[in-house]
Design a protein around this motif. Structure first.
Motif, PDB file in Angstrom:
ATOM      1  N   TYR A  39     -68.262  66.536 109.252  1.00 16.40           N
ATOM      2  CA  TYR A  39     -67.545  65.494 108.546  1.00 16.40           C
ATOM      3  C   TYR A  39     -66.062  65.592 108.882  1.00 16.40           C
ATOM      4  O   TYR A  39     -65.584  66.626 109.327  1.00 16.40           O
ATOM      5  N   SER A  40     -65.355  64.497 108.656  1.00 19.19           N
ATOM      6  CA  SER A  40     -63.935  64.442 108.998  1.00 19.19           C
ATOM      7  C   SER A  40     -63.169  65.590 108.365  1.00 19.19           C
ATOM      8  O   SER A  40     -63.299  65.840 107.158  1.00 19.19           O
ATOM      9  N   ARG A  41     -62.429  66.327 109.189  1.00 24.64           N
ATOM     10  CA  ARG A  41     -61.557  67.416 108.752  1.00 24.64           C
ATOM     11  C   ARG A  41     -62.341  68.587 108.142  1.00 24.64           C
ATOM     12  O   ARG A  41     -61.779  69.391 107.389  1.00 24.64           O
ATOM     13  N   SER A  82     -71.047  59.009 107.194  1.00 27.03           N
ATOM     14  CA  SER A  82     -70.211  58.855 108.387  1.00 27.03           C
ATOM     15  C   SER A  82     -69.700  60.219 108.838  1.00 27.03           C
ATOM     16  O   SER A  82     -69.054  60.940 108.065  1.00 27.03           O
ATOM     17  N   ALA A  83     -70.006  60.571 110.069  1.00 17.97           N
ATOM     18  CA  ALA A  83     -69.677  61.908 110.578  1.00 17.97           C
ATOM     19  C   ALA A  83     -70.103  61.993 112.036  1.00 17.97           C
ATOM     20  O   ALA A  83     -70.667  61.055 112.595  1.00 17.97           O
ATOM     21  N   ARG A 104     -71.476  59.862 117.052  1.00 16.23           N
ATOM     22  CA  ARG A 104     -70.650  59.534 115.887  1.00 16.23           C
ATOM     23  C   ARG A 104     -71.327  58.418 115.113  1.00 16.23           C
ATOM     24  O   ARG A 104     -71.585  57.336 115.663  1.00 16.23           O
TER      25      ARG A 104
END
Lengths: 109, 113
Positions: A39-41, A82-83, A104
Motif C-alpha cells: 500500500y502507498s507509503r 488500491s495498491a 498496480r
C-alpha cells in the motif's frame, strides 16, 4: 529457471466491480505461491499464500497447476484495495523467492 | 509490534564510491534476505542467510557486492565500487525460518550519480 509473469502493469476498476490480477509462473517442481501487497507509503507485506487456502481482505487465489497460474481475485473491489500487488514463488523449502513485475490496482470511486 | 529496521533510508553517492546498507531483523528471526528492486520491477533476491551462513547468493554480483551477517543477527550489504546501474531500492526481510512469512523493512533508496 523459475519465472513469474504478471501481464498487466496497471489494472483500473470501479468500486464494487470484480477484480482479477493475473499471475503465471514457470517452475520445474512443486513451488509455493504467494501474493504480496504494498500500500502507498507502507512496507511490502504478505497478502496470502496458496498452502494456507485463506481468504484475506476478501481476496482469494487458486493455484492451477495445469495452466501454471495463480490469479488473485476479489468479487467486489474497495477503494482501500488500491495498491501494488506482486505474485511470487519459492521452492517448497521457502528458498529463492522470485517476484513478478507487479500490477498496480487502482479502484476508482 | 517488532519490525525490520534498515538504515540509511536514502543514500546518494557518486559512481566508483563505496556504499553500505544496514539491516536489523526482527528478534529471533534466523533467516535474513537482501533484495534489490529496480524502479518498475519486482524485488530480486540478492542473498539469503540462515543465521550467519549464506544459503543462496547466486544473484549477488560478487565482483562488487558483498554481504555479511557475522553474529547471525544484523547484516550489512556493501557495494564497491558503485555503478550508475546500482540505483535502486534495497530491501531487507527476515523470517523465523525459511518456510515462514517474510517481513520486509522500509528499504534503502540508492541513487548513484
Amino acid at each position: 529457471a523459475q519465472r513469474v509473469t504478471q501481464p498487466e502493469k496497471l489494472l483500473s476498476v470501479f468500486k464494487g466491480a470484480p477484480v482479477e490480477l493475473k499471475c503465471n509462473y514457470s517452475y520445474s517442481g512443486s513451488p509455493e505461491l504467494f501474493w504480496y501487497v504494498q500500500y502507498s507509503r507502507q512496507r511490502l507485506q504478505l497478502l496470502l499464500r496458496h498452502i494456507s487456502r485463506e481468504s484475506i481482505k476478501g481476496f482469494t487465489a487458486d493455484l492451477n497447476k495445469g495452466e501454471t497460474s495463480f490469479h488473485l481475485k476479489k468479487p467486489f473491489a474497495q477503494e482501500e484495495d488500491s495498491a501494488m500487488y506482486y505474485c511470487a514463488l519459492s521452492d517448497n523449502a521457502g528458498n529463492m523467492l522470485t517476484f513478478g513485475g507487479g500490477t498496480r490496482l487502482m479502484v476508482k470511486p | 509490534e517488532a519490525e525490520v529496521a534498515q538504515s540509511p533510508r536514502y543514500k546518494i553517492t557518486e559512481k566508483s564510491q563505496a556504499v553500505a546498507f544496514w539491516c536489523d531483523p526482527i528478534s529471533g528471526h534466523a533467516t535474513l534476505y537482501w533484495y534489490r528492486q529496480i524502479l518498475g520491477q519486482g524485488p530480486e533476491l540478492l542473498v539469503q542467510f540462515q543465521d550467519e551462513s549464506v544459503v543462496d547468493d547466486s544473484q549477488l554480483p560478487k565482483d562488487r557486492f558483498s554481504a555479511e551477517r557475522l553474529k547471525g543477527v544484523d547484516s550489512t550489504l556493501k557495494i564497491q565500487p558503485a555503478e550508475l546501474g546500482d540505483s535502486a531500492m534495497y530491501l531487507c526481510a527476515s523470517s523465523r525460518t525459511g518456510r515462514e512469512t517474510q517481513y520486509f523493512g522500509p528499504g534503502t533508496r540508492l541513487l548513484v550519480l
